[in-house]
Design an enzyme around this catalytic site. Structure first.
Site, PDB file in Angstrom:
ATOM      1  N   ARG A   1      91.999 -75.529  29.508  1.00  0.00           N
ATOM      2  CA  ARG A   1      92.123 -75.920  30.913  1.00  0.00           C
ATOM      3  C   ARG A   1      91.277 -77.162  31.187  1.00  0.00           C
ATOM      4  O   ARG A   1      90.443 -77.547  30.384  1.00  0.00           O
ATOM      5  CB  ARG A   1      91.755 -74.759  31.837  1.00  0.00           C
ATOM      6  CG  ARG A   1      90.456 -74.022  31.444  1.00  0.00           C
ATOM      7  CD  ARG A   1      89.701 -73.543  32.618  1.00  0.00           C
ATOM      8  NE  ARG A   1      89.416 -74.638  33.515  1.00  0.00           N
ATOM      9  CZ  ARG A   1      88.439 -75.500  33.333  1.00  0.00           C
ATOM     10  NH1 ARG A   1      87.626 -75.417  32.303  1.00  0.00           N
ATOM     11  NH2 ARG A   1      88.240 -76.482  34.197  1.00  0.00           N
ATOM     12  N   GLY A   2      91.526 -77.743  32.382  1.00  0.00           N
ATOM     13  CA  GLY A   2      90.864 -79.003  32.725  1.00  0.00           C
ATOM     14  C   GLY A   2      91.781 -80.139  32.284  1.00  0.00           C
ATOM     15  O   GLY A   2      92.360 -80.097  31.182  1.00  0.00           O
TER      16      GLY A   2
ATOM     17  N   LYS B   1      93.945 -89.976  34.852  1.00  0.00           N
ATOM     18  CA  LYS B   1      94.270 -89.104  36.000  1.00  0.00           C
ATOM     19  C   LYS B   1      94.947 -89.871  37.130  1.00  0.00           C
ATOM     20  O   LYS B   1      95.214 -89.302  38.187  1.00  0.00           O
ATOM     21  CB  LYS B   1      93.005 -88.436  36.547  1.00  0.00           C
ATOM     22  CG  LYS B   1      92.401 -87.238  35.828  1.00  0.00           C
ATOM     23  CD  LYS B   1      91.954 -87.414  34.465  1.00  0.00           C
ATOM     24  CE  LYS B   1      91.141 -86.337  33.824  1.00  0.00           C
ATOM     25  NZ  LYS B   1      89.888 -86.006  34.416  1.00  0.00           N
TER      26      LYS B   1
ATOM     27  N   ASP C   1      92.311 -83.913  38.966  1.00  0.00           N
ATOM     28  CA  ASP C   1      93.516 -83.635  38.170  1.00  0.00           C
ATOM     29  C   ASP C   1      94.523 -84.759  38.317  1.00  0.00           C
ATOM     30  O   ASP C   1      95.263 -85.066  37.380  1.00  0.00           O
ATOM     31  CB  ASP C   1      94.135 -82.300  38.583  1.00  0.00           C
ATOM     32  CG  ASP C   1      93.327 -81.160  37.992  1.00  0.00           C
ATOM     33  OD1 ASP C   1      92.315 -80.777  38.606  1.00  0.00           O
ATOM     34  OD2 ASP C   1      93.683 -80.708  36.892  1.00  0.00           O
TER      35      ASP C   1
ATOM     36  N   ALA D   1      91.535 -83.267  31.233  1.00  0.00           N
ATOM     37  CA  ALA D   1      91.346 -84.017  29.983  1.00  0.00           C
ATOM     38  C   ALA D   1      91.675 -83.142  28.775  1.00  0.00           C
ATOM     39  O   ALA D   1      92.358 -83.575  27.845  1.00  0.00           O
ATOM     40  CB  ALA D   1      89.913 -84.533  29.899  1.00  0.00           C
TER      41      ALA D   1
ATOM     42  N   CYS E   1      84.112 -76.388  40.403  1.00  0.00           N
ATOM     43  CA  CYS E   1      84.959 -76.178  39.222  1.00  0.00           C
ATOM     44  C   CYS E   1      84.226 -76.636  37.950  1.00  0.00           C
ATOM     45  O   CYS E   1      82.990 -76.685  37.920  1.00  0.00           O
ATOM     46  CB  CYS E   1      86.302 -76.874  39.397  1.00  0.00           C
ATOM     47  SG  CYS E   1      87.585 -76.257  38.267  1.00  0.00           S
TER      48      CYS E   1
HETATM   49  C1  RUB Z   1      90.250 -77.958  36.587  1.00  0.00           C
HETATM   50  C2  RUB Z   1      89.822 -78.972  37.592  1.00  0.00           C
HETATM   51  C3  RUB Z   1      88.939 -80.090  37.085  1.00  0.00           C
HETATM   52  C4  RUB Z   1      89.832 -81.264  36.655  1.00  0.00           C
HETATM   53  C5  RUB Z   1      89.050 -82.335  35.914  1.00  0.00           C
HETATM   54  O1  RUB Z   1      91.217 -77.053  37.083  1.00  0.00           O
HETATM   55  O2  RUB Z   1      90.206 -78.973  38.742  1.00  0.00           O
HETATM   56  O3  RUB Z   1      88.085 -80.539  38.083  1.00  0.00           O
HETATM   57  O4  RUB Z   1      90.874 -80.809  35.810  1.00  0.00           O
HETATM   58  O5  RUB Z   1      88.588 -81.823  34.682  1.00  0.00           O
HETATM   59  P1  RUB Z   1      91.749 -75.875  36.127  1.00  0.00           P
HETATM   60  P2  RUB Z   1      88.235 -82.830  33.473  1.00  0.00           P
HETATM   61  O6  RUB Z   1      90.574 -75.062  35.721  1.00  0.00           O
HETATM   62  O7  RUB Z   1      92.742 -75.130  36.984  1.00  0.00           O
HETATM   63  O8  RUB Z   1      92.439 -76.543  34.946  1.00  0.00           O
HETATM   64  O9  RUB Z   1      87.238 -83.786  34.029  1.00  0.00           O
HETATM   65  O10 RUB Z   1      87.658 -81.946  32.389  1.00  0.00           O
HETATM   66  O11 RUB Z   1      89.488 -83.511  33.057  1.00  0.00           O
END
Ligand code: RUB
Length: 317
Positions: A22-23, A235, A199, A25, A130
């Site tokens: 998840r996330g 993003k 995101d 990236a 988050c």
């Molecule tokens: C994750 C979320 C993070 C972004 C950025 O949501 O909202 O703030 O994805 O993350 P979920 P990153 O847990 O539903 O995937 O900076 O790691 O790309």
């Protein structure tokens, strides 16, 4: 004609859909790796069959989570680099494209971290929502510069990604105070920066991030606490240049409440949108690997990087 989906693509898609991966990236990186497996092990006999296979795999990956634009952006990056007249050449260029994408992902996050760290002063307190690896890259770089920071970490219902953030911050030797989401307003007075990830970022500079980001930003603006969004250019959502809107993922109701508890309440509706949209007026800066931008000017960078186009070659059957 059916196209074979590689087991790695299937497993990756399931992990992304279930949020084991998840996330924004991380899901982009995982999708790139899965497409590389699809290409490397392809048994397609003709270039057409190879391309068809890759499109089917890409669709399987992109359809898992609709909000994070990093997924289609990663797939587009790789598709733009597929070239050759034979299956061998196509295979090689796809794998090379996926590898180049992974390298870019890592470099971008490091570069972004170095820029974001400049905003953080020795002794500052950040408030997080988050779990964002881009946001944490800023903290990591600041720590490497020898700055001491402390953090107030929002739990982040319903999936409690704040727990991951707390753990990572402790690994960086940052003192952490974990709070429930509803306590954020109370703790904003103690914070110097709200630091979150994204995101998707739209052409008008709106930030799409985990549900709860908007109310946090509105509250922070009222208290004059700086709101910083750490977001690689991956993003930026080029489709929003031509008026497309970002789809907000709605997740299963069981993430919010268990069956038994729900039944006890009687007949209720449950809503579980995973993300929300923070308008640019509540954001002080978007920190990217290309520098920091006021949200209203992000459109210039978006045009420079993506042009007006946002082709989706994987949608062809
Ligand atoms: C994750 C979320 C993070 C972004 C950025 O949501 O909202 O703030 O994805 O993350 P979920 P990153 O847990 O539903 O995937 O900076 O790691 O790309």
């Amino acid at each position: 004609m059916s196209s074979r989906i590689h087991p790695d693509v299937e497993v990756t898609a399931e992990r992304i859909a279930s949020m084991e991966t998840r996330g924004a990236a991380a899901i982009a990186g995982a999708a790139a790796e899965a497409l590389a497996s699809q290409a490397a092990d392809s048994e397609a006999e003709t270039p057409d069959a190879f391309r068809r296979e890759l499109r089917t795999a890409a669709r399987r990956l992109v359809d898992t989570r609709p909000t994070a634009v990093s997924l289609p952006n990663a797939v587009r990056y790789i598709f733009e680099r597929i070239e050759g007249d034979t299956v061998t050449e196509l295979r090689r260029s796809t794998v090379a494209g996926a590898e180049a994408f992974q390298t870019q992902l890592e470099t971008a996050q490091d570069d972004l971290g170095a820029i974001g760290a400049n905003r953080l002063r020795d002794g500052d307190t950040i408030l997080t929502h988050c779990h964002s690896t881009d946001a944490l890259a800023c903290v990591e770089a600041a720590r490497e510069q020898g700055k001491s920071l402390s953090a107030i970490v929002k739990e982040t219902r319903p999936r409690k990604q704040g727990h991951i953030t707390a753990k990572r911050l402790r690994e960086l030797d940052v003192p952490v105070t974990l709070i429930v989401d509803g306590a954020a307003g109370r703790y904003l007075d103690d914070a110097d920066h709200v630091l979150v990830g994204a995101d998707s970022i739209t052409a008008d500079g709106s930030v799409v991030n985990k549900i709860g980001t908007r109310s946090l930003a509105v509250n922070a603006r009222e208290r004059d606490t700086a709101i910083v969004v750490a977001s690689q250019t991956l993003k930026l959502d080029p489709a929003t240049l031509s008026g497309h809107t970002v789809e907000i993922e709605r997740r299963d109701e069981s993430e919010v409440i268990g069956d038994e508890e729900r039944e006890e309440m009687g007949d209720i509706d449950v809503a579980n949108p995973a993300f929300d949209v923070t308008p640019p007026r509540y954001v002080d800066a978007i920190v990217t690997e290309r520098g920091q931008f006021p949200p209203e000017s992000i459109v210039t960078l978006m045009r420079e990087l993506f042009g007006e186009g946002h082709e989706t070659p994987w949608t062809e059957q």
